[in-house]
Design a protein around this motif. Structure first.
Motif, PDB file in Angstrom:
ATOM      1  N   PRO A  42      76.330  64.389   6.907  1.00  0.00           N
ATOM      2  CA  PRO A  42      76.685  62.982   7.171  1.00  0.00           C
ATOM      3  C   PRO A  42      76.114  62.026   6.133  1.00  0.00           C
ATOM      4  N   GLU A  43      74.916  62.311   5.606  1.00  0.00           N
ATOM      5  CA  GLU A  43      74.337  61.441   4.583  1.00  0.00           C
ATOM      6  C   GLU A  43      75.183  61.465   3.315  1.00  0.00           C
ATOM      7  N   GLU A  46      78.281  59.375   3.895  1.00  0.00           N
ATOM      8  CA  GLU A  46      77.964  57.953   3.889  1.00  0.00           C
ATOM      9  C   GLU A  46      77.767  57.458   2.453  1.00  0.00           C
ATOM     10  N   GLU A  47      77.053  58.228   1.651  1.00  0.00           N
ATOM     11  CA  GLU A  47      76.852  57.857   0.250  1.00  0.00           C
ATOM     12  C   GLU A  47      78.180  57.797  -0.492  1.00  0.00           C
ATOM     13  N   GLU A  50      80.037  54.627   0.505  1.00  0.00           N
ATOM     14  CA  GLU A  50      79.419  53.457  -0.117  1.00  0.00           C
ATOM     15  C   GLU A  50      79.784  53.378  -1.596  1.00  0.00           C
TER      16      GLU A  50
END
Length: 61
Positions: A42-43, A46-47, A50
């Protein structure tokens, strides 16, 4: 074994490639993001989201 770039027979010095040129082509693909290793983290997602938003904000409208 054949070269993953041009399918010619590999050369021991450059294995798994047939030449320095094909090895450099492969490296350039990694460095420019042509190759990517998928991730379900998930990180990472998300990155990536972004980064897309930042890139969209930079584009002239």
């Amino acid at each position: 074994m054949s070269c993953p770039i041009c399918q010619r027979k590999t050369v021991a010095e450059f294995r798994p490639f047939c030449s320095k040129r094909c090895a450099d082509v492969d490296l350039a693909r990694w460095m420019t993001g042509s190759y990517a290793i998928p991730s379900d983290d998930p990180e990472d997602m998300e990155e990536a989201a972004e980064a897309v938003l930042r890139e969209e904000q930079r584009k002239p409208h």
